[in-house]
Design a protein around this motif. Structure first.
Motif, PDB file in Angstrom:
ATOM      1  N   ARG A 168     -12.737   1.753 -13.357  1.00 31.47           N
ATOM      2  CA  ARG A 168     -11.776   2.475 -14.186  1.00 31.47           C
ATOM      3  C   ARG A 168     -11.742   1.962 -15.615  1.00 31.47           C
ATOM      4  NH1 ARG A 168      -7.652   3.501  -9.529  1.00 31.47           N
ATOM      5  NH2 ARG A 168      -8.838   5.159  -8.579  1.00 31.47           N
TER       6      ARG A 168
ATOM      7  N   ASN B  64       3.055   6.647  -5.362  1.00 31.77           N
ATOM      8  CA  ASN B  64       3.044   6.913  -6.797  1.00 31.77           C
ATOM      9  C   ASN B  64       4.142   6.199  -7.574  1.00 31.77           C
ATOM     10  OD1 ASN B  64       0.833   8.238  -7.642  1.00 31.77           O
ATOM     11  ND2 ASN B  64       1.590  10.280  -7.195  1.00 31.77           N
ATOM     12  N   LEU B  65       4.705   5.130  -7.000  1.00 33.58           N
ATOM     13  CA  LEU B  65       5.646   4.323  -7.783  1.00 33.58           C
ATOM     14  C   LEU B  65       4.844   3.573  -8.828  1.00 33.58           C
ATOM     15  CD1 LEU B  65       7.986   2.791  -5.106  1.00 33.58           C
ATOM     16  CD2 LEU B  65       8.669   4.242  -6.992  1.00 33.58           C
ATOM     17  N   ARG B  66       5.371   3.501 -10.035  1.00 40.55           N
ATOM     18  CA  ARG B  66       4.647   2.792 -11.078  1.00 40.55           C
ATOM     19  C   ARG B  66       4.996   1.312 -11.014  1.00 40.55           C
ATOM     20  NH1 ARG B  66       2.441   6.302 -14.755  1.00 40.55           N
ATOM     21  NH2 ARG B  66       3.163   8.457 -14.532  1.00 40.55           N
TER      22      ARG B  66
ATOM     23  N   HIS C 200      -2.675  -1.258  -9.372  1.00 37.13           N
ATOM     24  CA  HIS C 200      -3.663  -1.298  -8.313  1.00 37.13           C
ATOM     25  C   HIS C 200      -4.858  -2.138  -8.725  1.00 37.13           C
ATOM     26  CE1 HIS C 200      -6.581   0.270  -5.377  1.00 37.13           C
ATOM     27  NE2 HIS C 200      -5.536   0.033  -4.631  1.00 37.13           N
TER      28      HIS C 200
ATOM     29  N   GLU D 256      -7.836  -1.792  -8.751  1.00 34.01           N
ATOM     30  CA  GLU D 256      -8.926  -1.174  -9.499  1.00 34.01           C
ATOM     31  C   GLU D 256      -8.511  -0.798 -10.916  1.00 34.01           C
ATOM     32  OE1 GLU D 256     -11.566  -1.240  -7.988  1.00 34.01           O
ATOM     33  OE2 GLU D 256     -11.190  -1.049  -5.841  1.00 34.01           O
ATOM     34  N   GLU D 257      -7.216  -0.875 -11.191  1.00 33.65           N
ATOM     35  CA  GLU D 257      -6.756  -0.537 -12.531  1.00 33.65           C
ATOM     36  C   GLU D 257      -7.065  -1.699 -13.471  1.00 33.65           C
ATOM     37  OE1 GLU D 257      -5.409   2.353 -13.173  1.00 33.65           O
ATOM     38  OE2 GLU D 257      -4.923   3.058 -11.162  1.00 33.65           O
TER      39      GLU D 257
ATOM     40  N   LEU E 194       3.811   1.573  -1.237  1.00 33.99           N
ATOM     41  CA  LEU E 194       4.399   1.775  -2.567  1.00 33.99           C
ATOM     42  C   LEU E 194       3.381   2.407  -3.495  1.00 33.99           C
ATOM     43  CD1 LEU E 194       6.405  -1.508  -3.218  1.00 33.99           C
ATOM     44  CD2 LEU E 194       7.150   0.610  -2.182  1.00 33.99           C
ATOM     45  N   ILE E 195       2.132   1.906  -3.431  1.00 33.69           N
ATOM     46  CA  ILE E 195       1.092   2.419  -4.316  1.00 33.69           C
ATOM     47  C   ILE E 195       0.845   3.903  -4.049  1.00 33.69           C
ATOM     48  CG2 ILE E 195      -1.396   2.324  -4.772  1.00 33.69           C
ATOM     49  CD1 ILE E 195       0.058   0.155  -6.141  1.00 33.69           C
ATOM     50  N   ILE E 196       0.711   4.276  -2.762  1.00 34.62           N
ATOM     51  CA  ILE E 196       0.407   5.687  -2.519  1.00 34.62           C
ATOM     52  C   ILE E 196       1.628   6.579  -2.721  1.00 34.62           C
ATOM     53  CG2 ILE E 196      -1.632   5.408  -1.052  1.00 34.62           C
ATOM     54  CD1 ILE E 196       0.092   5.697   1.358  1.00 34.62           C
TER      55      ILE E 196
ATOM     56  N   ASP F 294       0.832  -1.210   0.000  1.00 39.39           N
ATOM     57  CA  ASP F 294       0.000   0.000   0.000  1.00 39.39           C
ATOM     58  C   ASP F 294       0.861   1.252   0.000  1.00 39.39           C
ATOM     59  OD1 ASP F 294      -2.287  -1.422  -0.044  1.00 39.39           O
ATOM     60  OD2 ASP F 294      -2.728  -1.225   2.095  1.00 39.39           O
TER      61      ASP F 294
END
Ligand SMILES: Nc1ncnc2c1ncn2[C@@H]1O[C@H](COP(=O)(O)OP(=O)(O)OP(=O)(O)O)[C@@H](O)[C@H]1O
Ligand SMILES: [Mg+2]
Lengths: 311, 497
Positions: free
Chosen positions: B310, B106-108, B245, B247-248, B102-104, B100
């Motif tokens: 999305r 903004n790492l791709r 993520h 939801e992507e 890493l996701i927040i 989580d």
């Protein structure tokens, strides 16, 4: 709104369970909102939606005016989220940990060095910077996590139970840190089970239970808003028993009971009714010597708003 | 911290943050340090042992034996330890709740996967350079030429990269700890098999270096590298999907990749047919492709059915374009559609490849029939069970379990009927030859004639796969059309708002 966290009617279902049901509230810049509710009320889920970690089934959240569902990457740059269970990397020191996340946020070169110094100083981690994070105590870890959350100078802070497991001194320090952050104009949403502590730092609270908001606003305003009830404390020279009997015959009075030398009761009428109540009591020859709204605390609000049923 | 030169600062800033963190963690961790020194020690001991026995081995053989022994140790390191450490480094993100974060941050996903891969490769590089002196020594001992060493090392690097990607992909598949332990066991077993395989291939080249001068040997080597690259690319797109993520849209890149793989197999088969005039090449190419396609088919056909908020928000405007894009959008039903289409594509392009390049009449070649049967089996072992499971499986952990069971189903499907037929008395020789065994059937199609019973079973499986999946295939298309309608509606509303 600039710098604010605006939660607009978000709903999230996990299978048959509606974890968050049309929740709305707004945290303005400089405001510290306490987010309270029993276990499983949907606090963490709401906060994860605000932090782009979960997508709501409907509704939206705006952070500094940016939609978290439509522009998650832009929104993330403005949110600092401190999860309730955070991750530590093995074989990493405090400085390296913060350095890694600063890099991840794309903070480069000298800017990174000065940001690291700033957050380390702000969270008083200076003496520990070369310490391995596996070896940190709970309180130090919470500080580290807060430091990580502040790296990219977010406008909105979302802290999920940051005080859990902290000793009294660490709590006081955390409270001061949070107040200082609000002083910088950040919008802060903070969840906790320790109500006294929230009461001391929050400007507003939102009470949630089983996914729905039961009340939102300042502690006093929601206490009044519960159902127009006001708690009043009265005392008379004639004695508590006589006062209690007299009160029970009057309209809008509920739950009267003797407390110390006087009587506490819930009053459901409006201000005019309160005025006539006071006049009646004064004229009843009881020797009324005290009549005042009783201060409600967060605990009263919490208990009257929630039913105590777990989801 | 001392102040490095400005260019140094800029370079340091450009380095993938994950790479910095991973290398730091890996080189400091026990796993790497202990294994590195043990491997080096074992290599030295074996080397010394062989050199001291030099009188008993013929002169030419010494270099080869020495090389093989050292390569065996090196191979254990770069083909087992390194990919396994990539697996562990990836699982750590789930175990330590850092995903989580890493996701927040903004790492791709690409940065995450690349960082993990590069860190593993740096470890591999350390192994290669530590073993470099041994390999030079082997060369000095004579008996092995530079060409062979080069080919073996190139193949070994490609294998290491591919296996590392597979390790990252495999551990990203299960966020649940128990499931990941199961995956870890499967992956570990696979690595040991890969170790054996790489030793076998290396021994083949070491002891018979002349195979490399034949055109078949060269084609085989290129084919090997190609497979490694394709495996790496497929595993990478699986891992990228997993690290995106939830939801992507995590599915489209893998679907595009697998479609390209089908076309690539036909194209390569066509080239081989033209070169060697042997129509079996097309079947050989598709066999390789099908073995690789098994995993994307398995994963995508067992996805949850929903399109997701999305993925619904973007897409083409026209109805036809929407329908054409549908099989590439997330969702199990749409994946089933894509699998059927890819199977059809494989058969049609195989026939075209034979028809045009070998200038044959457009009649169904045995090889094309075999390709058709191959994909029918692939459908029967992936899309059919996935379609059945779609009616029951909802929870995420159940989905991971289902995928593992589907992998296990193939050996079970081959062995159980064989055991039954042995038990009921037909001879052990023919026991393994039954309709559920793709290998025996495909062999029969190529070199004999399978029984009508086999065709009947295969046809039935195909029909069942179609029937079972039909509801979700249609539901999947409807959902995409609905999403398009609401997009169009929103676009109309937007200017007014
Ligand atoms: N990923 C998930 N899958 C299924 N159910 C979930 C998931 N996450 C949360 N829930 C459920 O949603 C409800 C709300 O959970 P949430 O974690 O938001 O509560 P909470 O208010 O943070 O509770 P606590 O005070 O215990 O932290 C719970 O009933 C929980 O079981
Ligand atoms: Mg919680």
């Amino acid at each position: 709104m600039k710098g604010a966290l605006e939660v607009r009617a978000i709903t999230k279902r996990f299978g048959a369970l509606t974890a968050v049901d049309a929740v709305s509230f707004t945290v303005a810049p400089g405001e510290i909102m306490g987010f309270i509710g029993p276990n499983g009320a949907g606090k963490t889920t709401t906060m994860r939606i605000c932090s782009t970690l979960e997508l709501p089934d409907s509704g939206d959240v705006r952070v500094d005016g940016i939609s978290v569902t439509e522009h998650p990457r832009e929104a993330r740059a403005r949110i600092g989220f401190m999860p309730d269970s955070y991750g530590a990397y093995a074989n990493t020191t405090i400085h390296e940990y913060l350095d890694f996340f600063a890099r991840a946020y794309g903070i480069r070169g000298d800017a990174r060095r000065s940001v690291l110094e700033r957050v380390i100083e702000f969270t008083s981690l200076g003496d520990l910077r070369e310490k391995h994070i596996d070896a940190l105590s709970k309180g130090m870890k919470q500080r580290l996590c807060l430091a990580k959350t502040l790296l990219h100078d977010p406008a909105v802070l979302i802290l999920d139970e940051p005080a859990a497991g902290l000793d009294p001194r660490a709590r006081v320090e955390l409270r001061e840190l949070v107040k200082a952050l609000a002083g910088m104009g950040k919008s802060i949403l903070i969840s906790s089970h320790i109500l006294t502590e929230l009461a001391e730092m929050c400007t507003t609270v939102t009470v949630i239970e089983r996914g729905t908001v039961r009340g939102s606003g300042s502690v006093e305003s929601i206490a009044r808003g519960v159902s127009g009830i006001q708690r009043i404390y009265a005392r008379s020279i004639a004695g508590a028993e006589r006062l209690e009997r007299a009160l029970l015959e009057l309209p809008f009075v509920k739950n009267a009971h003797i407390e110390r030398e006087g009587v506490a009761f819930d009053f459901e009428g409006d201000e005019a009714a309160a005025a006539s109540l006071l006049a009646t009591l004064a004229g009843a020859g009881l020797g009324l010597c005290e009549f005042a709204p009783k201060t409600v605390d967060l605990e009263d609000v919490f208990l009257s708003l929630t039913e105590g049923r777990l989801q | 911290m001392n102040a490095p030169a400005t260019t140094g600062v800029r370079l340091e800033d450009r380095v993938n943050p994950i790479l910095v963190k991973e290398v730091r963690q890996a080189l400091r961790g026990k796993y790497f340090r202990v294994l590195f020194w043990i491997t080096l020690l074992v290599g030295t001991l074996i080397g010394v042992g062989i050199v001291s026995a030099i009188d008993e081995i013929s002169f030419v053989e010494t270099g080869r034996v020495f090389f093989m022994a050292i390569f065996g140790v090196l191979s254990a390191a770069v083909h087992c330890f390194v990919p396994f450490s990539a697996f562990l480094a990836t699982s750590a993100e789930w175990d330590e709740n850092t995903y989580d974060l890493l996701i927040i941050s903004n790492l791709r996903p690409r940065q995450i996967v690349q960082g993990k891969l590069l860190s593993a490769l740096i470890q591999a590089l350390l192994y290669y350079s530590a073993f470099g002196p041994f390999l030079v020594f082997a060369f000095l001992l004579n008996g092995i030429d530079l060409g062979s060493v080069g080919v073996i090392l190139a193949g070994s690097v490609a294998t290491s990269v591919a296996l590392t990607f597979v390790g990252i992909a495999a551990s990203s598949l299960a966020t649940n700890k128990v499931m990941r332990v199961v995956l870890m066991a499967l992956f570990g077993a696979g690595l040991i098999a890969a170790w054996g395989m790489s030793m076998g291939l290396a021994a083949g080249i070491t002891f018979e270096p002349q195979v490399l001068s034949s055109i078949e040997g060269q084609v085989a080597f290129v084919a090997y590298l190609t497979v490694a690259v394709v495996v790496a690319l497929l595993a990478q797109s699986i891992a990228l999907g997993r690290f995106a993520h939830e939801e992507e849209n995590r599915s489209t890149p893998l679907r595009v990749m697998s479609t390209v793989l089908v076309l690539f197999a036909s194209a390569w088969g066509a080239w081989l047919v033209q070169q060697f005039g042997d129509s079996e090449s097309i079947f050989a190419c598709h066999s390789g492709a099908a073995a690789l396609l098994f995993f994307p088919w398995l994963i995508s056909s067992t996805e949850p059915e929903e399109l997701g908020r999305r993925a619904s928000a973007v897409g083409p405007k026209g109805t036809l374009a929407t329908l054409l894009s549908a099989p590439f959008l997330p969702g199990g039903g749409r994946a089933a559609t894509l699998c059927f289409l890819q199977a059809l594509l494989a058969v049609v392009t195989s026939q075209i490849a034979l028809g045009f390049t070998a200038s044959r009449a457009l009649r169904l070649d045995n090889s094309v029939l075999a390709v058709a049967a191959l994909y029918a089996y692939l459908l029967a072992y992936t899309v059919l069970p996935a379609g059945v499971a779609a009616y029951f499986v909802q929870r995420r952990s159940a989905r991971v379990l289902l995928r593992i069971l589907m992998v296990v189903a193939i050996p079970v499907g081959i062995v159980i009927p064989a055991m039954l037929s042995m038990f009921f008395g037909s001879g052990p020789g023919s026991a393994l030859s039954h309709p559920l065994n793709p290998f025996s059937t495909l062999y029969d199609i190529q070199f004999g004639a399978p029984s009508p019973f086999t065709y009947a079973v295969l046809g039935l499986a195909l029909l069942l796969a179609l029937l079972v999946n039909a509801p979700r295939v249609f539901a999947g298309l409807r959902e995409v059309l609905r999403a398009r309608a609401s997009r169009v509606q929103q676009a109309e509303d937007a200017p007014r708002a």
